[in-house]
Structures are given as C-alpha cells and as structure tokens.
Design an enzyme around this catalytic site. Structure first.
Site, PDB file in Angstrom:
ATOM      1  CD1 TRP A 179     -31.929  16.095 -18.481  1.00  0.00           C
ATOM      2  CD2 TRP A 179     -33.680  14.596 -17.593  1.00  0.00           C
ATOM      3  NE1 TRP A 179     -32.716  16.870 -17.676  1.00  0.00           N
ATOM      4  CE2 TRP A 179     -33.679  16.814 -17.773  1.00  0.00           C
ATOM      5  CE3 TRP A 179     -34.792  13.775 -17.370  1.00  0.00           C
ATOM      6  CZ2 TRP A 179     -35.266  17.345 -17.039  1.00  0.00           C
ATOM      7  CZ3 TRP A 179     -35.612  14.349 -17.140  1.00  0.00           C
ATOM      8  CH2 TRP A 179     -35.809  16.504 -16.543  1.00  0.00           C
ATOM      9  CG  ASP A 214     -31.962  11.508 -23.787  1.00  0.00           C
ATOM     10  OD1 ASP A 214     -32.633  12.455 -25.058  1.00  0.00           O
ATOM     11  OD2 ASP A 214     -31.859  11.780 -22.092  1.00  0.00           O
ATOM     12  CE  LYS A 256     -35.209  19.649 -23.348  1.00  0.00           C
ATOM     13  NZ  LYS A 256     -35.371  20.671 -22.279  1.00  0.00           N
TER      14      LYS A 256
END
Length: 354
Positions: A100, A167, A191
């Site tokens: 990511w 992030d 999540k």
C-alpha cells in the site's frame, strides 16, 4: 455453527452493530422509511454524519485541536492521490513498508518528487525500517502504520519536523497513540470501523491551502470541510454503520479498553506460532502486527489436513495474501478472543496429529 471470521477486509463487525444497521435498512429511526431511501440532506441523516465525525475526533483525542473529520469515498487508494494533491508542492518523503505504501508512492509521483526515506523491500517487507532521517525541507512525510499483507506494524513513530501523513486503514482505533503527532490520517472503513464504501480522513486544517496548483473541488479537502463532509451524496449506509461501530467502541471504554483486548489476542496467537514447531511467523518479531498475524505451515503434506480442520472448526478467512502465501489471521477490534482461542486449538491439535 459459529463462524470465526479472520477476513482481512471487508472484515468482521460487532454483532450488535450489524443488527442495528440491518434494522435501519427496513425502518430507520421509526420513520417507516429505509435509511437507503431518505434524503442525505434530511435532519435524520445530517445528525448521523455529524455524530460520526464528532465520535471519530473524540475517540482519537483530537476534539478542539484544530482537526476536522471527513467521511469520503474512493477508499484509501483515493487518499494516495488526495494527500499528494493537497499537500505536495515540490517533494515529500515516504516510508515504504509494503504494497500500500508502494501504491501511495506511485500516485504521489504524479504531483512532485518523492523520496523513499527508507524501505523494507529488500527482505520482502517483513520488517519496519528504523534509524532513518526525515528532511526538514520536504512538504510532508508519509507512512503506513500497519501492513495487512505482510503482517508488520509501526510500534514507534518518528518525530517528524514536517507534517506527518499516515495511512491507518488497518489499525485505526485499535491502540492508543498520541494522534496529535499526525497532521493527516486516513483509513478505509472496512477493517476496524464499518463496511466498505467510505474512508475516514482526519486532517489538521492549518496544513491545507498551501499548494499552488488548481484542483477539482471534489478532491480538495477544504471543499469537503466547508460542506461538512456532504459535498456530494455520501455513502449513507457505510457512514451510518461506521457511526454505530464508533458508538460501540466508546461504550466499551474507547481505544484504551480495546487495546487491552487486542494485545491479549495477539499474545495468544503469536505464542502458539512460536511454540508450535509446525508453524513459522513471517514478520520480524519486533515488528509484528496486532491486527494481522502472518505465518506459514512448514510441512506441505499437512496443508490439506489443517485446512479441513479449520473448516470443521468454523474458521474462515485465514488464507494469506497471494503475494506472500501461507496464512493470515486478521484480528480486528470486533474479533472476539474466543475466535483466536479456537484457531490456536486447531493449530495445537494439528501438532498432536503430526
């Protein structure tokens, strides 16, 4: 049979949240109308959005500190773009710890020079780099707090001389941090917070408005702040369910309370991984994630037996990411300790059979 959901995302949500959210699909606030068919401009939904934004700041300890919370669309992948577009004038530093952050770097390069201050690519991203320096003349520093694919997590954050962007998609609200150290936090909901479809952005207002480029209004944080996160039609169901999850977390005692549970779950599972000779952890021990435990089974001949046992025990979502293989147990906030114990029991039984 009870299903133990270790899915990496979209992932498990609290049962009471799912119940309330499902009821709202049929009849929201006793209106005789579904949440999905009322105007997002109605007071009923405006109250939801305001409450969700306020709860996010409250749980992070950022109320009254110059931050704004937004619920946007496009996932964390859109934030790879928006963060750079809103903050990058010349150059920025990125810590590369996995897939990511690699994607974030790729997108940011469209807007300016990107310098990787450190990377763990040399070892398959199985550790978190340390001892790097952050140049004070960069526009911002970007990091990824938890890496779902590789099972690593930043347990310490650098003291940054420039705005720090993080992030936190896979570990937000899971542990206590001094969130005021961060100037921009973003996290996909799917999540620890809600269903896929919305992304939480928490931004310190005084870092905005400093780039010279023109940008589309829908990609401008200041426009979303001005419209109170309602610049366009928001993903009403995802925001509502996120609000319910944040209320659930607050009622549990907040981040401090859930962190203790998360630490226990991680301790129980990693203990079995380390003590059971059939399994081996992927991530460096000092950098292991509380949210995503990655591990492999040493003997391929036992794979079929193990996976049959997992199925019989109602354990779901344990397959590792295709780029790593093996297994990945995602232990987000809503996963109960009993589910971790069920997994450990299967692992222990496999050892006894081998």
């Amino acid at each position: 049979m009870k299903i133990h959901n270790f899915s990496a995302g979209p992932s498990i949500l609290p049962q009471e949240v799912l119940k309330k959210a499902s009821e709202a699909v049929i009849d929201f606030n006793n209106m005789g109308l579904s949440l999905l068919e009322i105007s997002h401009r109605s007071k009923h939904f405006v109250d939801v959005m305001e409450n969700a934004r306020a709860l996010a700041l409250e749980l992070l300890g950022l109320q009254g500190k110059g931050y704004q919370a937004l619920f946007l669309q496009g996932g964390a992948s859109m934030q790879f773009v928006m963060a750079a577009q809103n903050l990058l004038e010349k150059r920025a530093g990125y810590l590369n710890t996995g897939t990511w952050s690699t994607n974030a770097i790729k997108e940011a390069k469209i807007y300016g020079e990107i310098v990787e201050v450190a990377s763990s690519k040399d070892a398959g991203f199985n550790y978190i780099p340390k001892g790097y320096s952050i140049p004070s003349n960069f526009d911002y520093f970007h990091c990824t707090s938890n890496n779902t694919i590789f099972g690593t997590q930043m347990h310490k954050f650098p003291k940054s001389p420039i705005p720090m962007v993080c992030d936190m998609s896979s570990d937000i609200f899971s542990r206590e941090l001094d969130f005021s150290k961060f100037d921009l936090i973003y996290a996909g909901a799917q999540k620890n917070m809600g269903p896929a479809g919305t992304t939480l952005v928490v931004v310190k207002e005084d870092i905005l408005g400093k780039v010279s480029r023109k940008m589309p209004a829908i990609l401008n944080y200041q426009e979303h702040i001005a419209k109170e996160s309602m610049y366009n039609t928001p993903p009403v169901y995802a925001v509502y369910t996120s609000m319910l999850t944040l209320e659930w977390l607050k009622n549990l005692g907040g981040i401090k309370a859930i962190e203790k549970v998360n630490e226990m779950k991680a301790r129980v599972l990693y203990s079995e991984i380390d003590l059971n000779p059939l399994f081996k952890g992927y991530a460096a021990k000092d950098d292991r994630s509380m949210m995503n435990a990655t591990f492999t089974l040493g003997n391929d001949k036992l794979k079929e037996t193990f996976e049959t046992m997992l199925k019989e025990a109602g354990i779901s979502g344990l397959s590792g990411h295709r780029s790593v293989g093996g297994y990945r147990a995602s232990m987000y906030n809503a996963l109960p300790l009993d589910s971790v114990k069920a997994l450990v029991e299967v692992m222990s039984e496999l050892e006894a059979k081998a």
